[in-house]
Design an enzyme around this catalytic site. Structure first.
Site, PDB file in Angstrom:
ATOM      1  CE1 TYR A 130      67.302 -81.945 -15.893  1.00  0.00           C
ATOM      2  CE2 TYR A 130      68.135 -84.001 -14.928  1.00  0.00           C
ATOM      3  CZ  TYR A 130      67.694 -83.406 -16.195  1.00  0.00           C
ATOM      4  OH  TYR A 130      67.894 -84.103 -17.289  1.00  0.00           O
ATOM      5  CE  LYS A 183      57.461 -77.021 -27.446  1.00  0.00           C
ATOM      6  NZ  LYS A 183      57.210 -77.286 -28.692  1.00  0.00           N
ATOM      7  CG  ASP A 216      59.397 -78.648 -31.135  1.00  0.00           C
ATOM      8  OD1 ASP A 216      60.087 -78.001 -30.915  1.00  0.00           O
ATOM      9  OD2 ASP A 216      58.203 -78.799 -31.330  1.00  0.00           O
ATOM     10  CG  ASP A 240      70.145 -85.385 -19.403  1.00  0.00           C
ATOM     11  OD1 ASP A 240      71.069 -85.891 -19.444  1.00  0.00           O
ATOM     12  OD2 ASP A 240      69.350 -85.754 -18.415  1.00  0.00           O
ATOM     13  CG  ASP A 244      71.834 -89.346 -23.600  1.00  0.00           C
ATOM     14  OD1 ASP A 244      72.835 -88.724 -23.185  1.00  0.00           O
ATOM     15  OD2 ASP A 244      71.325 -90.578 -23.470  1.00  0.00           O
TER      16      ASP A 244
END
Ligand code: ATP
Length: 354
Positions: A130, A183, A216, A240, A244
Site C-alpha cells: 500500500y 507467497k 494462489d 484485502d 472479499d
C-alpha cells in the site's frame, strides 16, 4: 462511549443511516449512553471544507472512543494537493490501526455456495504493497521514466509480529488453528520474514496448530473447503483480496464486516467499497456495517471490561442471524427488504432481546 461516525460516499450514507437505527436501539436497550457525532468525509467533505478528510476530523477520531467509517470513493481521489486523500488510509495510518479483522461466516436462511463455514482473516493494515502508507515521506509508487513504474512493498518484523500476535490471540478464543498465507516461494525475502515472525509468535501459543498456504493455492483451497480454516493471518494486499472472496463465499460482500484495531483505537468499517452501481436505490445490504459496529462495541467492551457493550454486540449479532433467517434482509442474500427496512427489522429485534 463517544463515537465518531463518518458516512462517506456511494452507499455509505444509506448503510450508515440503517446502522445508526440499530446502534441507537442497542444503546437504549443496554443503556450504553452513546454519544454519536457525525462528520463529512469523501465527496461530502470536499464540498463542505475542501478535504476528503479534514485534519480536524482525524483529531476528533483520535479523541473519540471509537470511529465508524463508511465507504468512500477512494479511486476518484487522486490529488492530495486538492485535499483528495483516502480517508481510510489516513485514519488507519494516523491512529495506527494495524490489525484489520475480517470475519466471514455462513448463515441459515439462504443457499450456501461452499457449505457452512466460519473463519476470520487477520490482515496487516499499515504497510505491504500500500504505497500510501509504507513510506516515511513520499510515495511507495513512482514513475522512473514515462514507461516504467515501480511499486515498493514494505514488510517489517514489528508489523508482522503484531498482526501475528492478534491472530494467535484470536485463535485461542476460537478453534485454535492459524493459517499463514504468503507467497514466499517467489517473494522469499519479504514473505520469508513475515512467516518467520508468525512462526516465532506461534511458539508462545503451543495450543494453536499452525500451517501455511501459498496465496494462489489459497484461492482454490478456500473455495473447495472453507471449513478447513479458522484464523488466517496475512499481509495487507493478500488479506484485502482474500477477504472479499471469503465474504462473497459466505453469501455477499454485503455481509463483509470488519474492525480496524490498534493499541488504543478501534474503527468499524465494512470491507466492501462504495458500490456506486447501487447507490441511492435502497438495495445495499447494511448488515456489513451493522456487524462491523457490533465488533467495535465488543472491542470497546473487552478493553473497558464493560459487560453491557459486550451484551449489546452479542444481541446485534443474534438479531442479524434471526433477521437473515426470516428473510428480513436485502435481495443480495435472498431477502425481501430494502436497506432502510433491514435496519429497522434488526433494530426491532435488538430492542426485543432479553
Ligand atoms: P469502490 O470503487 O468504492 O471500491 P466498487 O463497486 O468498485 O466500489 P464494491 O463497492 O466493493 O466495489 O462492490 C463490488 C460489488 O459488490 C458491486 O457490484 C456492488 O454492487 C456489490 N456490493 C458491494 N457492497 C454491497 C452491499 N453492501 N450490498 C449489496 N451489494 C454490495
Amino acid at each position: 462511549m463517544h463515537l465518531l461516525v463518518l458516512p462517506g460516499d456511494g452507499i455509505g450514507p444509506e448503510i450508515t443511516a440503517a446502522m445508526l437505527v440499530v446502534l441507537r436501539a442497542a444503546s437504549d436497550r443496554f443503556d450504553l449512553g452513546l454519544r454519536i457525532e457525525e462528520a463529512a468525509t469523501g465527496h461530502a467533505g470536499l464540498r463542505a471544507h475542501g478535504h476528503t478528510i479534514h485534519p480536524d476530523i482525524v483529531e476528533k477520531a483520535r479523541r473519540a472512543d471509537g470511529v465508524v467509517l463508511g465507504p468512500t470513493s477512494t479511486f476518484e481521489f487522486k490529488d492530495p494537493a486538492k485535499g483528495e486523500v483516502n480517508p481510510s488510509m489516513m485514519l488507519r495510518k494516523s491512529l495506527d490501526l494495524f490489525a484489520n479483522i475480517r470475519p466471514a461466516r455462513t448463515y441459515a436462511g439462504f443457499p450456501l455456495r461452499c457449505g457452512e463455514f466460519d473463519l476470520v482473516v487477520a490482515r496487516e493494515n499499515t504497510e505491504g504493497f500500500y504505497a500510501d502508507r509504507n513510506m516515511e515521506a513520499g510515495s511507495g509508487e513512482m514513475m522512473v521514466t514515462k514507461d516504467v513504474a515501480i511499486s515498493l512493498r514494505r514488510i517489517t518484523r514489528k508489523c508482522s509480529e503484531r498482526i501475528a500476535r492478534v491472530a494467535f490471540e484470536l485463535a485461542m478464543t476460537r478453534h485454535k488453528h492459524v493459517t499463514i498465507v504468503h507467497k514466499a516461494n517467489v517473494l522469499k525475502v519479504t514473505d520469508g520474514l513475515f512467516i518467520e515472525e508468525c512462526r516465532k509468535v506461534a511458539r508462545e501459543f503451543p495450543a494453536v496448530t499452525v500451517d501455511d498456504v501459498i496465496v494462489d493455492a489459497m484461492m482454490a483451497h478456500v473455495v473447495r473447503n472453507p471449513r478447513r480454516f479458522d484464523v488466517i493471518v496475512t499481509t495487507n494486499m493478500y488479506g484485502d483480496i482474500l477477504s472479499d472472496l471469503t465474504a462473497e463465499l459466505s453469501g455477499s460482500l454485503g455481509l463483509a464486516a470488519s474492525l480496524n484495531a490498534g493499541t488504543n483505537h478501534g474503527m468499524a468499517q465494512a470491507a466492501h467499497g462504495s458500490a456506486p452501481d447501487i447507490a441511492g436505490t435502497n438495495v445495499a445490504n447494511p448488515l456489513s456495517l451493522i456487524l462491523s459496529v457490533a465488533m467495535l462495541l465488543a472491542w470497546y467492551g473487552r478493553r473497558k471490561q464493560a459487560k453491557p457493550f459486550q451484551a449489546a454486540a452479542a444481541a446485534i449479532e443474534k438479531s442479524v442471524e434471526a433477521a437473515i433467517a426470516a428473510k428480513e434482509s436485502t435481495a443480495d442474500i435472498g431477502g425481501r427488504l430494502g436497506t432502510r427496512e433491514t435496519g429497522d427489522a434488526v433494530a426491532a429485534r435488538v430492542q426485543a432481546q432479553k
